[in-house]
Design a protein around this motif. Structure first.
Motif, PDB file in Angstrom:
ATOM      1  N   ILE A  78       0.831  -1.204   0.000  1.00  0.00           N
ATOM      2  CA  ILE A  78       0.000   0.000   0.000  1.00  0.00           C
ATOM      3  C   ILE A  78       0.865   1.253   0.000  1.00  0.00           C
ATOM      4  O   ILE A  78       0.585   2.237  -0.700  1.00  0.00           O
ATOM      5  CB  ILE A  78      -0.945   0.001   1.217  1.00  0.00           C
ATOM      6  CG1 ILE A  78      -1.893  -1.203   1.163  1.00  0.00           C
ATOM      7  CG2 ILE A  78      -1.750   1.295   1.276  1.00  0.00           C
ATOM      8  CD1 ILE A  78      -2.787  -1.257  -0.038  1.00  0.00           C
ATOM      9  N   GLY A  79       1.954   1.233   0.791  1.00  0.00           N
ATOM     10  CA  GLY A  79       2.850   2.396   0.840  1.00  0.00           C
ATOM     11  C   GLY A  79       3.479   2.700  -0.503  1.00  0.00           C
ATOM     12  O   GLY A  79       3.608   3.870  -0.905  1.00  0.00           O
TER      13      GLY A  79
ATOM     14  N   SER B  52      12.672   0.497   2.303  1.00  0.00           N
ATOM     15  CA  SER B  52      12.437  -0.519   3.332  1.00  0.00           C
ATOM     16  C   SER B  52      11.045  -0.353   3.921  1.00  0.00           C
ATOM     17  O   SER B  52      10.419   0.707   3.782  1.00  0.00           O
ATOM     18  CB  SER B  52      13.489  -0.421   4.437  1.00  0.00           C
ATOM     19  OG  SER B  52      13.415   0.849   5.083  1.00  0.00           O
ATOM     20  N   VAL B  53      10.582  -1.396   4.579  1.00  0.00           N
ATOM     21  CA  VAL B  53       9.313  -1.384   5.305  1.00  0.00           C
ATOM     22  C   VAL B  53       9.626  -1.738   6.752  1.00  0.00           C
ATOM     23  O   VAL B  53      10.034  -2.868   7.050  1.00  0.00           O
ATOM     24  CB  VAL B  53       8.304  -2.386   4.707  1.00  0.00           C
ATOM     25  CG1 VAL B  53       6.988  -2.331   5.468  1.00  0.00           C
ATOM     26  CG2 VAL B  53       8.080  -2.107   3.228  1.00  0.00           C
ATOM     27  N   ASP B  54       9.458  -0.770   7.633  1.00  0.00           N
ATOM     28  CA  ASP B  54       9.768  -0.965   9.047  1.00  0.00           C
ATOM     29  C   ASP B  54       8.468  -0.978   9.848  1.00  0.00           C
ATOM     30  O   ASP B  54       7.873   0.078  10.088  1.00  0.00           O
ATOM     31  CB  ASP B  54      10.688   0.149   9.536  1.00  0.00           C
ATOM     32  CG  ASP B  54      11.139  -0.070  10.978  1.00  0.00           C
ATOM     33  OD1 ASP B  54      10.784  -1.111  11.555  1.00  0.00           O
ATOM     34  OD2 ASP B  54      11.848   0.796  11.527  1.00  0.00           O
ATOM     35  N   PRO B  55       8.004  -2.142  10.271  1.00  0.00           N
ATOM     36  CA  PRO B  55       6.726  -2.208  11.013  1.00  0.00           C
ATOM     37  C   PRO B  55       6.746  -1.470  12.335  1.00  0.00           C
ATOM     38  O   PRO B  55       5.697  -1.086  12.847  1.00  0.00           O
ATOM     39  CB  PRO B  55       6.536  -3.718  11.240  1.00  0.00           C
ATOM     40  CG  PRO B  55       7.427  -4.392  10.249  1.00  0.00           C
ATOM     41  CD  PRO B  55       8.585  -3.477  10.060  1.00  0.00           C
TER      42      PRO B  55
ATOM     43  N   GLY C 280       2.154   5.632   9.367  1.00  0.00           N
ATOM     44  CA  GLY C 280       2.274   6.515   8.210  1.00  0.00           C
ATOM     45  C   GLY C 280       3.699   6.694   7.733  1.00  0.00           C
ATOM     46  O   GLY C 280       3.934   7.257   6.660  1.00  0.00           O
ATOM     47  N   LYS C 281       4.685   6.231   8.527  1.00  0.00           N
ATOM     48  CA  LYS C 281       6.090   6.381   8.149  1.00  0.00           C
ATOM     49  C   LYS C 281       6.792   5.028   8.067  1.00  0.00           C
ATOM     50  O   LYS C 281       8.022   4.956   8.119  1.00  0.00           O
ATOM     51  CB  LYS C 281       6.813   7.289   9.149  1.00  0.00           C
ATOM     52  CG  LYS C 281       6.267   8.714   9.193  1.00  0.00           C
ATOM     53  CD  LYS C 281       7.064   9.575  10.143  1.00  0.00           C
ATOM     54  CE  LYS C 281       6.522  11.011  10.165  1.00  0.00           C
ATOM     55  NZ  LYS C 281       7.284  11.863  11.104  1.00  0.00           N
ATOM     56  N   GLU C 282       5.998   3.972   7.938  1.00  0.00           N
ATOM     57  CA  GLU C 282       6.593   2.640   7.894  1.00  0.00           C
ATOM     58  C   GLU C 282       7.402   2.403   6.619  1.00  0.00           C
ATOM     59  O   GLU C 282       8.375   1.661   6.633  1.00  0.00           O
ATOM     60  CB  GLU C 282       5.506   1.558   7.988  1.00  0.00           C
ATOM     61  CG  GLU C 282       4.703   1.572   9.279  1.00  0.00           C
ATOM     62  CD  GLU C 282       3.435   2.396   9.159  1.00  0.00           C
ATOM     63  OE1 GLU C 282       2.532   2.216   9.990  1.00  0.00           O
ATOM     64  OE2 GLU C 282       3.349   3.208   8.198  1.00  0.00           O
TER      65      GLU C 282
END
Length: 758
Positions: A88-89, A390-393, A398-400
């Protein structure tokens, strides 16, 4: 097949295991695998029965993560729910709202679509289509492949859909490239075929193999979500030092070496002078990237971590057992069982050689990031993966997702421009989206905002209203402050009305002066001199009353404005009515034996003026005592202006005041009209008739004009009506007499007045 292999593993297998010289294994401690959901959970169905720890390195849907159902199941990769955040991001970052979805046709694909579709809708993203791809290992006839290719190919080349999401296995890419090749070989050669492909963590380009990547240029610029991996220096050293003879009997290494370097490993019986014999000094780093990658992929990194998780757990368990033996003073403890490893795995925590902290959370999952990789495919079908985000959970909501857009290389068909994948072009500010019937909500037309509305962002579903003290600009993309207005002396309209009012006031004073100077002449004395003076003074006040309507409408000004106007006009019209009654009674009294003689005189006319004015005074006192007018800031009437005006708290009372003045004027008009044919020398009725006709015409036209006008022009209409009606009375009644007094003095004589009309 998975059940069979797992059962063999639970037994004592003597079969070949790649990369190991296997001997009889007496005790199975743990199992690492597999890469997809089906295999992993088929294994878990058996392994969990024996409580054998299973560390899987595949990424599965959240529905598969219930540890209460599979208590011996450990995940070496982050939860797939975090992967949805990355998808989604990515789509939101690049503004891709019209995408295609290709999902593998299995239960994993079903779960993926069930979760993804609601997420897309809630984030205003639409799927143009969803196509299912055969799962790995499925054998299809050539005709079936051709039919499937003809069905899927039109969706792949869909012009509006520039972004496609792929969920599946590594071989899913092979299926897609095969479909394109079967349906239209022209695209494979000229390189015009361009898409942005987004692949999930289950797909690994390196697994596809050299031979199957011949047509992979369509995947140039792919954005791939991958399990995060750190650089391990020891792994590079290990690869540099690998020799083909290290492990005798390792058939996997021997076969790889011969295929990769294109030579044969010499056997003791083979003659050394044969050509194409491997020397054993070949180096893996000399191989091209399309054959062998020196970097560790995310899946390999997960396997590496899984091995060390088990090793550290075993070491901890062995240390615990050694301490226990010492406490038992050397007694031999029974051999440990695999189920005993669970407590140590669940509590293990250490840093690997790359410095990453490894431990399981309460769901027996490793907490880690996803990397966003940009896949660059070269003409020789080798490829390079470049980390671009990157994807940081664990990041704030909103900033992942972090993306370095400048590092991304797109497919060459996009000419280094950001691809656009939308059903409809964005509606610019000042417009709103209007959904097209029978189509998804991402397909819409752009329509201009309605008057008085604005939209300050792109693709707004509804236009907004400005705050009350602001209004939309011409483009209707922002609000600007309204101007505060009222009828002031500083504008041309206000100055013009003030000058006219002043001039008529001077004229009225001049007429009054003429009448006072010639007060002894018959034409002044003949029709109630006192009422004449009262009428002139009231007309003067009528003209001056208009100044109350000019300037800022304060509370005192509002309090006096309409009540003063109503009372003064009532006095003026009452005077006209008194003069009319005097004329009518005077001629009725001339008839022989008339009973009207006793009513002729000043007393009756003065009484008419007094009582008629007194009624209006009573109405105004009632109005001011119950609901007086007050200053009001009107922000609604006009689009671009804030109008400061006097608010009539009781409009009914205002219309009572106007109605009463109109009633007096109507009575005067009717009486004067009936008396218009009396002898001219004694008759003032014709002048009164014309004056009342003009007066009534002005105020009859005032009502609709007043109701249809807005802003400061309402006040201008009131002032104009006051000036016009007052001027009508002044001109029609007094100008003929002034003409006689000043220019025809011969007619202003007693002899002339008593002369009868023959």
């Amino acid at each position: 097949m998975t059940y069979h292999t797992t059962l063999e593993l639970l037994g004592h297998s003597h079969r070949f295991v790649p990369n190991y010289a296997c001997r009889t294994q007496k005790n199975l401690i743990a199992v690492i695998g597999g890469i997809n959901a089906d295999i992993s959970f088929h294994m878990a169905e058996l392994l969990s029965q024996y409580k054998v720890p299973q560390l899987t390195f595949g990424s599965f849907s959240p529905e598969k993560s219930d540890v209460t159902q599979v208590p011996s199941f450990y995940r070496m990769v982050p939860n797939e729910a975090h992967q949805f955040i990355g998808i989604i991001g990515l789509l939101q970052h690049f503004g891709w709202t019209w995408i295609g979805i290709f999902a593998v046709d299995d239960t994993g694909g079903d779960h993926f679509l069930q979760i993804l579709e609601p997420l897309l809708s809630s984030n205003k993203i639409c799927s143009a289509f969803t196509k299912r791809i055969p799962k790995q290992g499925l054998l299809l006839l050539l005709n079936d492949l051709a039919d499937m290719a003809s069905n899927i190919y039109p969706y792949i080349i869909e012009e509006k859909v520039k972004t496609c999401l792929i969920y599946g296995e590594s071989m899913t890419l092979l299926w897609l490239s095969t479909f394109v090749a079967l349906a239209d070989s022209g695209h494979m050669g000229n390189g015009t075929f361009g898409k942005v492909w987004i692949t999930t963590a289950q797909i690994d380009f390196s697994v596809t193999g050299f031979l199957t990547r011949r047509n992979f240029h369509i995947f140039q610029g792919t954005l791939s979500l991958a399990i995060h991996s750190n650089t391990l220096s020891a792994f590079q050293t290990y690869l540099h030092n690998i020799k083909p003879y290290f492990m005798h009997g390792d058939g996997f290494r021997q076969g790889f070496w011969e295929n990769a370097f294109g030579c044969l490993l010499a056997s003791p019986r083979a003659p050394m002078e044969l050509d194409g014999i491997c020397t054993g000094e070949e180096r893996l780093e000399t191989l091209p990237g399309l054959i062998f990658e020196m970097d560790m992929t995310g899946h390999s990194y997960s396997i590496y971590n899984a091995v060390y998780m088990v090793a550290h757990s075993l070491q901890t368990m062995e240390a615990s057992r050694s301490n226990h033996r010492m406490m038992l003073q050397g007694e031999i403890d029974e051999e440990f069982q695999h189920w005993q490893l669970h407590s140590f795995l669940q509590g293990i925590s250490f840093n690997n050689s790359g410095g990453a902290a490894l431990y399981f959370n309460e769901n027996w999952e490793i907490l880690a990031q996803f990397d966003i990789l940009n896949v660059l495919i070269f003409r020789n079908t080798s490829f390079l993966r470049v980390k671009v985000g990157s994807v940081d959970p664990s990041a704030p909501e909103g900033k992942e997702v972090t993306i370095h857009e400048d590092m991304i290389v797109w497919h060459r068909s996009f000419n280094h421009m950001l691809p656009l994948s939308v059903c409809s072009l964005s509606c610019k500010p000042g417009y709103q989206n209007k959904r097209k019937e029978s189509e998804k909500f991402c397909c819409y037309d752009c329509i201009k905002c309605a008057e008085g509305m604005f939209s300050h962002e792109k693709d707004m579903d509804d236009c907004l209203k400005c705050p009350q003290d602001q209004y939309p600009n011409k483009e209707q993309d922002k609000c600007i402050p309204k101007l505060t207005t009222f009828l002031s002396y500083e504008e041309p309209l206000g100055v013009s009305l003030a000058v006219v009012a002043a001039l008529f006031s001077l004229v009225t004073l001049l007429v009054l002066g003429i009448f006072i100077k010639h007060r002894h002449t018959p034409i002044v004395k003949v029709n109630n001199q006192d009422i004449t003076y009262t009428l002139l003074i009231s007309l003067l006040l009528c003209f001056l009353c208009s100044f109350l309507f000019l300037g800022y409408p304060g509370n005192i000004n509002c309090f006096l404005r309409h009540s003063a106007f109503g009372i003064i006009f009532s006095v003026a019209v009452s005077c006209v009515l008194g003069k009319t009654v005097t004329v009518v009674l005077a001629f009725m009294a001339t008839k022989p034996e008339s009973s009207m003689r006793k009513w002729v005189g000043k007393k009756l006319s003065n009484s008419v003026v007094f009582f008629c004015s007194l009624i209006q005074v009573g109405i105004c006192i009632m109005w001011l005592g119950t609901s007086p007018p007050f200053t009001h800031i009107d922000m609604q009437s006009l689009t671009k202006e804030i109008v400061v005006k006097c608010h009539l708290d009781s409009a009914i009372m205002y219309y009572f005041v106007l109605g009463y003045v109109g009633l007096l004027a109507a009575i005067s008009f009717m009486l004067a009209f009936l008396a218009r044919k009396l002898p001219d020398t004694f008759n003032e009725a014709k002048c009164i008739t014309f004056s009342m006709l003009a007066f009534c015409s002005v105020w009859l036209s005032f009502v609709p004009t007043y109701l249809s006008t807005k802003g400061k022009y309402v006040v201008a209409v009131e002032i104009f009506s006051i000036l016009a009606s007052s001027a009508a009375l002044l001109c029609c009644i007094f100008f003929p007499k002034c003409f006689i007094i000043l220019l025809q003095p011969g007619l202003n004589s007693k002899k002339h007045l008593i002369r009868r009309k023959t």
